[in-house]
Motif scaffolding. Sequence first.
Motif, PDB file in Angstrom:
ATOM      1  N   PRO A 142      33.121  59.573  48.844  1.00 21.97           N
ATOM      2  CA  PRO A 142      32.891  58.186  48.720  1.00 21.97           C
ATOM      3  C   PRO A 142      34.099  58.280  50.051  1.00 21.97           C
ATOM      4  N   THR A 143      34.086  56.818  50.702  1.00 17.84           N
ATOM      5  CA  THR A 143      35.358  56.477  50.748  1.00 17.84           C
ATOM      6  C   THR A 143      35.916  55.633  50.232  1.00 17.84           C
ATOM      7  N   PRO A 144      37.360  55.598  50.674  1.00 15.91           N
ATOM      8  CA  PRO A 144      37.745  54.844  50.067  1.00 15.91           C
ATOM      9  C   PRO A 144      38.093  53.259  48.938  1.00 15.91           C
ATOM     10  N   ARG A 145      39.017  53.358  48.583  1.00 13.16           N
ATOM     11  CA  ARG A 145      38.854  51.344  47.881  1.00 13.16           C
ATOM     12  C   ARG A 145      39.859  51.281  47.678  1.00 13.16           C
ATOM     13  N   ARG A 146      39.713  49.927  47.884  1.00 14.33           N
ATOM     14  CA  ARG A 146      41.265  49.495  46.917  1.00 14.33           C
ATOM     15  C   ARG A 146      41.842  49.247  45.239  1.00 14.33           C
ATOM     16  N   SER A 147      42.793  49.257  44.783  1.00  8.70           N
ATOM     17  CA  SER A 147      42.886  49.586  43.629  1.00  8.70           C
ATOM     18  C   SER A 147      42.277  47.864  43.216  1.00  8.70           C
ATOM     19  N   VAL A 148      41.373  48.353  41.501  1.00 15.33           N
ATOM     20  CA  VAL A 148      41.010  47.384  40.589  1.00 15.33           C
ATOM     21  C   VAL A 148      42.196  46.039  40.627  1.00 15.33           C
ATOM     22  N   ASP A 149      42.888  45.701  40.499  1.00 13.88           N
ATOM     23  CA  ASP A 149      44.183  45.046  40.519  1.00 13.88           C
ATOM     24  C   ASP A 149      44.073  44.164  41.151  1.00 13.88           C
ATOM     25  N   GLU A 150      44.280  44.873  42.564  1.00 17.00           N
ATOM     26  CA  GLU A 150      44.097  44.181  44.182  1.00 17.00           C
ATOM     27  C   GLU A 150      42.760  43.291  44.424  1.00 17.00           C
ATOM     28  N   VAL A 151      41.437  43.069  43.435  1.00 16.21           N
ATOM     29  CA  VAL A 151      40.746  42.466  43.333  1.00 16.21           C
ATOM     30  C   VAL A 151      40.483  41.954  42.143  1.00 16.21           C
ATOM     31  N   LEU A 152      41.483  41.087  41.662  1.00 13.06           N
ATOM     32  CA  LEU A 152      41.376  40.660  39.964  1.00 13.06           C
ATOM     33  C   LEU A 152      41.803  39.590  40.145  1.00 13.06           C
ATOM     34  N   ASP A 153      41.505  38.218  39.461  1.00  9.84           N
ATOM     35  CA  ASP A 153      41.774  36.565  40.165  1.00  9.84           C
ATOM     36  C   ASP A 153      41.588  36.573  38.264  1.00  9.84           C
ATOM     37  N   LEU A 154      42.816  37.087  38.018  1.00 10.22           N
ATOM     38  CA  LEU A 154      42.890  36.253  36.131  1.00 10.22           C
ATOM     39  C   LEU A 154      43.725  35.302  35.736  1.00 10.22           C
TER      40      LEU A 154
END
Length: 324
Positions: free
Chosen positions: A307-319
């Motif tokens: 698979p190709t890389p992905r950003r960390s989940v913390d970069e895509v969360l709005d808490l």
Amino acid sequence: METGYTVEQLRAAATDAVRAPSLHNVQPWRFRLRDGGIEVLLDPTRRLPATDPSGWGARVAGGAALFNLRLALAVAGAPATVRLRPYPSEPDVLARLVPDLPRRPSPAEQGLYAAIPRRFSNRAPFWPDPVPADSRWRLGEAARAEHCWLELLIGVSAVNAFAEIARSAHRVLERDPAYRAEREAWVRAGTEPDGVPVTASGPRAEPQDLLPSRGFGGTQRAPGRDFEPEPLVAVLGSAGNTAVDQVVAGQALQRVLLTATDAGLSVSMLSQPIEVPSAREQLRLSLGRFGTPQMVMRIGYGQPGWPTPRRSVDEVLDLPVSLA
């Protein structure tokens, strides 16, 4: 029934959601927890103005991420009720998920969920082995389960007719300097967490190729490694082409891709004939289908990749501030 999802549930499900595909692997999504519901949003900073001026590709990618999110929650025993585009005043919110009655996941859900980390676009030539009838049937059922249709182009004449449409669309796109520059900007030679790595780009295009390729800086192919002469081409379509239809198509796309992965198949996507309006209409007319083509796939058996890389989940969360 639970009153709402937790931050831990959001983080765990979003870890799987980000494995969805997107144009140039831009990953145009965000996820937030609001009033006990999980919401899927488009990230306006990750749009592709030259490649995807209407936002079609971003909404399809968001729908694919939404399907992974639904699947992850279901397998965790916390399935969701989904409302698409819930806020007319907030068009970038693609979906809102709230807890449904808890239940055990089905074997089908578990199988698709297990395929998430193994799914990736395979841009290399496939082997000549035909896709068996039962696998083709499963792919069609996957699209229908998400309220879309899947047309399989089988045979030399059908594939050649499609190839002419796809090559024409590719030529139109390649004439746009902004399109070419945008594509090049997302080619990655290092370890960046987004974009298309050169190692995943497939071989460089050659004149004898039947289907077009975008050209993400791939290597010269070895002798005798041409693409398969009779690929299985699948066209995924939806009932209409509204923003909601595009999110629905994204969910169907991901279910088809995971179904293919579960069956041991490889897939690459060809969106050029979708990106050019005249080519998309020509494709629709050639199929004799009502509705709108939303994605084209090349399906077969191929060499395993990664698979190709992905950003960390913390970069895509709005808490919420109190929970961040």
